[in-house]
Design an enzyme around this catalytic site. Structure first.
Site, short mmCIF file in Angstrom:
data_model
loop_
_atom_site.label_atom_id
_atom_site.label_comp_id
_atom_site.label_asym_id
_atom_site.label_seq_id
_atom_site.Cartn_x
_atom_site.Cartn_y
_atom_site.Cartn_z
N LYS A 119 10.95 -2.34 -18.24
CA LYS A 119 9.86 -1.43 -17.89
C LYS A 119 10.16 -0.85 -16.51
CE LYS A 119 4.94 -0.73 -17.86
NZ LYS A 119 4.75 -0.24 -16.49
N CYS A 153 15.07 -9.11 27.45
CA CYS A 153 15.56 -9.65 26.19
C CYS A 153 14.98 -11.05 25.96
CB CYS A 153 17.09 -9.72 26.23
SG CYS A 153 17.80 -10.63 24.84
N TYR A 171 12.60 6.09 -23.40
CA TYR A 171 12.00 4.92 -24.05
C TYR A 171 11.34 5.23 -25.39
CZ TYR A 171 7.44 6.40 -22.17
OH TYR A 171 6.33 7.11 -21.87
N CYS A 229 24.42 -12.95 26.44
CA CYS A 229 23.22 -13.11 25.63
C CYS A 229 23.54 -14.03 24.45
CB CYS A 229 22.73 -11.76 25.14
SG CYS A 229 21.29 -11.87 24.08
N SER A 279 -0.61 5.11 -23.77
CA SER A 279 -0.24 4.22 -22.68
C SER A 279 0.13 2.87 -23.28
CB SER A 279 -1.35 4.11 -21.65
OG SER A 279 -2.54 3.73 -22.27
N ILE A 280 0.51 1.97 -22.42
CA ILE A 280 1.03 0.71 -22.95
C ILE A 280 0.17 -0.44 -22.44
CG2 ILE A 280 2.75 0.46 -21.11
CD1 ILE A 280 4.66 -0.44 -23.40
N TYR A 321 -4.95 -2.27 -6.32
CA TYR A 321 -5.70 -1.23 -7.03
C TYR A 321 -6.14 -1.76 -8.40
CZ TYR A 321 -6.63 3.18 -9.46
OH TYR A 321 -7.21 4.18 -10.18
N ASP A 356 9.90 1.40 -13.19
CA ASP A 356 8.78 1.71 -12.32
C ASP A 356 9.00 3.12 -11.79
OD1 ASP A 356 6.46 1.06 -11.22
OD2 ASP A 356 7.25 -0.35 -9.73
N CYS A 378 17.92 -13.74 26.41
CA CYS A 378 18.65 -14.04 27.64
C CYS A 378 17.98 -13.50 28.91
CB CYS A 378 20.08 -13.50 27.55
SG CYS A 378 20.18 -11.71 27.65
N LYS A 390 8.55 -4.03 -28.30
CA LYS A 390 8.03 -3.10 -29.29
C LYS A 390 8.41 -3.58 -30.68
CE LYS A 390 8.31 0.77 -26.12
NZ LYS A 390 9.06 1.93 -25.65
N ARG A 404 3.07 12.80 -17.82
CA ARG A 404 2.16 12.27 -18.82
C ARG A 404 0.72 12.75 -18.57
NH1 ARG A 404 -1.00 7.81 -18.96
NH2 ARG A 404 -1.63 7.22 -21.06
N CYS A 447 19.62 -4.88 24.37
CA CYS A 447 19.77 -5.83 25.46
C CYS A 447 21.09 -5.50 26.15
CB CYS A 447 19.80 -7.25 24.90
SG CYS A 447 20.50 -8.45 26.04
N ASP A 472 -0.23 -1.32 -5.86
CA ASP A 472 -0.74 -1.20 -7.23
C ASP A 472 -1.54 -2.42 -7.66
OD1 ASP A 472 0.53 1.15 -7.31
OD2 ASP A 472 2.12 0.56 -8.71
N ALA A 473 -1.03 -3.61 -7.29
CA ALA A 473 -1.68 -4.85 -7.74
C ALA A 473 -3.13 -4.90 -7.21
CB ALA A 473 -0.89 -6.06 -7.27
O1 D41 Z 1 10.04 1.79 -18.97
C1 D41 Z 1 8.86 2.13 -19.12
N1 D41 Z 1 8.16 2.37 -18.04
C2 D41 Z 1 8.25 2.30 -20.46
C3 D41 Z 1 7.06 2.98 -20.57
C4 D41 Z 1 8.86 1.80 -21.63
N2 D41 Z 1 10.04 1.13 -21.57
N3 D41 Z 1 8.26 1.96 -22.83
C5 D41 Z 1 7.08 2.62 -22.93
N4 D41 Z 1 6.53 2.76 -24.15
C6 D41 Z 1 5.36 3.39 -24.29
C7 D41 Z 1 4.78 3.51 -25.65
C8 D41 Z 1 4.70 2.15 -26.29
C9 D41 Z 1 3.40 4.11 -25.60
C10 D41 Z 1 5.66 4.40 -26.46
C11 D41 Z 1 6.43 3.16 -21.79
C12 D41 Z 1 5.22 3.83 -22.00
N5 D41 Z 1 4.72 3.94 -23.25
C13 D41 Z 1 4.44 4.46 -20.95
N6 D41 Z 1 4.81 4.70 -19.72
C14 D41 Z 1 3.81 5.29 -19.06
C15 D41 Z 1 2.78 5.42 -19.88
C16 D41 Z 1 3.16 4.92 -21.07
#
Ligand code: D41
Length: 692
Positions: free
Chosen positions: A122, A420, A232, A444, A83-84, A37, A124, A423, A298, A143, A438, A34-35
């Protein structure tokens, strides 16, 4: 005006990103971490921001979120799934910057009180929307792009943690719960171990396991994957009386409704408490039972959330504060093997050093030859390494695009290591075994060292102070070859070792001396017999009561012990069949190692002692458990599969392949009445077998 170099770079980035998108979303086979990407994506975003004229409508930057799979029906979310925003600054300043922004946007001055936040983890996994109408789960969707997702109700119903009905007599008319479906790390490891054992493909990481299972077209397959869920937030809500006014109260309310909510959450006032939460969770990240890629802050009050609003689908009132990535790209510089205590050669990738999940990683396990074959890892390859929790770093996949030209040869352990590395003994791969081994045994040094460490371990002979540094020296200097040599060490020799003062040498000597008085179970466990763990050692000690009886036991006698099957029995018999092992045992006893012996608690030989039975199909009156109990009470063993060693197959209704196998091998077949007759020969003279 953008130069042609910029245009070309943007085009190349778009192509590469789309290819990864396809691999990730459509094929469920990610090609880069992911990183990495994110890096490509950000590079493209930056280019387009600098040169707005080059943006094309089909640029991946113009797409929000993932593309729904065609195979699932699409559903429009009643309320868009936002999204966040992510804070990529993994330091404390990330939390302070968020608090400062929130205060500014709310028009607060330094004199105003602290803003209240809810800090949470958060996860994954895969974000889903669960729709409850009248308290009943009626639909679940991913989503997707935030507006439209995939309808995955069937698969979501297989997630045991998700309630199909809310725990309340007065449910809201509509309650949409949003949360993350994820896979616990232990469930992931267990699932993969099972898959590896069966020679089946493994999951790349827990996130992929969760996403892949929910977007798996066959709910039966999805059901086999162990998934979890934490809520969440909310989506559409209609008719919820006494609806909470804050996010934290909402999570509490959801919990009361039977919806899983992660207990690791906290109401924080001001930036300092956010920073403390971030640091506290970072310190415990490895010991959490699941992967997290950050924490989320939040603004707690809904009225303030509304006041803050959102920009381009990202609420201004929330931020994800990330931790260092648990997957990274690096290059395999070599593939070597490590020889284990049992002689198994485990292939290990030597990596160009890379910072993953908070530590620098230079080695990653490749498990065994089957895994190398499946992943096709070769020296020189660029690979994704993963380090999560306290699990050993692992190569999860090869980035085939980056394989050097000409392609390096496939890696084969036996070819690269016919002997091996420790040994020089021959290396073999037994049929039906994943491991290459081995054959050097106690000769050994690798096995010798680990055998010694095991021998001295807390649950074995419990020789405190005999740790790996010391064992290394003792073996490397030729002072100790077998565990028996430990009892011949003297103060002078020990005090002469590195990092050993006279005092610690004396302490160790006292510990060695004290270990001489032990129990039979500990002694048996300490020998390090393959497949004999602590529990089996205890069972053996209880059953035989004396070491000589154990040594003299034949495989059939061994199988009369609880939980000892043919494989364990064979390991034990093989161990005591080796003259050098008997020699070690004798020397240990000569050195004064002793324990109390007893007559042993043997089950009086039953009618089925030494016999192995296999149950298949449904019996007319006995449950499987009841049948098993009866057989075991009569001294018999119940095995899972039919082989030449099976004495009887007990077949009921809908007996399948086991029955066929029994017929093929000519194993005696009984029905339930036949089994009962066998167990109570007085009632039913003669033995009834079925004719097929
Ligand atoms: O645990 C999470 N992955 C997580 C995802 C979380 N703890 N809070 C989230 N809160 C939001 C909002 C602020 C938009 C209600 C989220 C996500 N969104 C989220 N996960 C994937 C897309 C958005």
């Amino acid at each position: 005006m953008a130069s042609s170099a910029v245009l070309a770079r943007a085009a190349a980035l778009r192509q590469e990103i789309e290819r990864h998108n396809h691999a990730y979303y459509v094929l469920d086979a990610p090609t880069i971490p992911d990183a990495e990407y994110d890096r490509l994506f950000r590079e493209l975003q930056a280019l387009e921001a600098e040169h707005p004229e080059i943006v094309t409508s089909d640029s991946p930057t113009q797409r929000v979120g993932g593309r729904p799979l065609d195979a699932f029906p699409k559903v429009r979310h009643a309320v868009a799934m936002l999204s966040i925003r992510t804070e990529t600054d993994t330091e404390a300043s990330g939390a302070r910057a968020f608090d400062a922004r929130v205060r500014k946007e709310l028009g607060l001055s330094d004199a105003d009180p602290q803003v209240e936040y809810n800090a949470e983890l958060k996860f994954d996994g895969l974000a889903v929307n669960l729709r409850y109408e009248g308290g009943v789960l009626v639909a679940a969707a991913t989503r997707g792009d935030g507006e439209t997702g995939e309808e995955v109700t069937q698969n979501v119903r297989t997630v045991h943690a998700i309630p199909l009905r809310l725990h309340t007599d007065a449910p809201p008319e509509v309650l949409e719960v949003r949360g993350e479906v994820f896979m616990r790390r232990d469930d992931f490891e267990r699932y993969n171990a099972k898959q590896r054992e069966a020679g089946k493909p493994t999951l790349v990481n827990p996130r992929n396991g969760a996403a892949g299972s929910i977007r798996q077209l066959d709910p039966k397959l999805a059901a086999q994957r162990p998934l979890s869920f934490f809520a969440y937030g909310l989506g559409e809500v209609l008719g919820w009386t006494h609806a909470p006014a804050t996010h934290s109260a909402t999570l509490d309310a959801l919990e009361k409704l039977g919806v899983p909510v992660c207990p690791e959450r906290r109401v924080c006032r001001g930036a300092d408490e956010l920073v403390a939460f971030h640091a506290e969770i970072a310190a415990r990240r490895d010991t959490l039972p699941f992967d997290i890629d950050g924490v989320v802050y939040k603004v707690n009050r809904f009225d303030l959330q509304r006041e803050l609003g959102f920009v381009t689908r990202e609420p201004r009132w929330a931020v994800a504060h990330k931790y260092p990535a648990q997957e990274q790209l690096t290059v395999v510089e070599a593939i070597e093997v490590q020889v284990g205590r049992t002689g198994a050669l485990t292939p290990v990738a030597r990596l160009a050093p890379v910072f993953v999940g908070g530590v620098t990683v230079t080695n990653a396990t490749l498990h065994n030859q089957d895994e190398i074959d499946r992943k096709d890892v070769r020296v020189g390859d660029t690979v994704i390494v993963r380090r999560a929790g306290d699990v050993i770093p692992e190569v999860v996949a090869v980035v085939i695009d980056r394989r050097p030209e000409p392609a390096p040869p496939r890696f084969d352990i036996l070819q690269s290591y016919p002997a091996c590395p420790e040994c020089g003994s021959h290396v073999v791969r037994l049929e039906d075994e994943a491991a290459v081994r081995c054959t050097g045994g106690l000769y050994c040094p690798a096995q010798r060292k680990q055998a010694l460490l095991h021998f001295a371990g807390r649950r074995a002979m419990d020789i405190e102070g005999l740790g790996d540094k010391l064992v290394d020296q003792l073996v490397d200097r030729g002072l100790v070859h077998t565990p028996a040599d430990v009892y011949g060490l003297d103060l002078e020799t020990l005090a002469g070792l590195d990092r050993m003062a006279e005092k610690s040498a004396a302490n160790l000597l006292a510990a060695i001396d004290a270990s001489k008085t032990t129990t039979l179970a500990r002694f048996i466990f300490a020998l390090g017999i393959r497949n004999v763990g602590e529990a089996t050692a205890k069972d053996l000690a209880r059953h035989f009561g004396s070491l000589d009886k154990l040594i003299a036991a034949k495989e059939d006698d061994l199988m009369a012990v609880r939980d000892v099957g043919p494989i364990v029995a064979q390991s034990i018999a093989q161990f005591f069949g080796e003259p050098h092992n008997l020699d070690v045992v004798r020397k240990l006893r000569d050195a004064g190692v002793n324990w109390a012996e007893s007559a042993g608690v043997q089950q009086s030989a039953g009618i089925l002692t030494g016999k192995t039975l296999v149950l298949t199909g449904t019996l007319p009156t006995l449950t499987r458990e009841a049948a098993k109990d009866k057989i075991e009470a009569a001294g018999g063993k119940v095995a899972g599969s039919v082989s030449k060693k099976t004495d009887y197959v007990v077949a009921g209704v809908e007996a399948g392949s086991k029955l066929a196998k029994a017929q093929e091998l000519g194993v005696a077949i009984l029905d339930e009445a036949g089994l009962l007759a066998l167990l109570e020969p007085h009632d039913a003279p003669g033995q009834r077998t079925l004719d097929f």
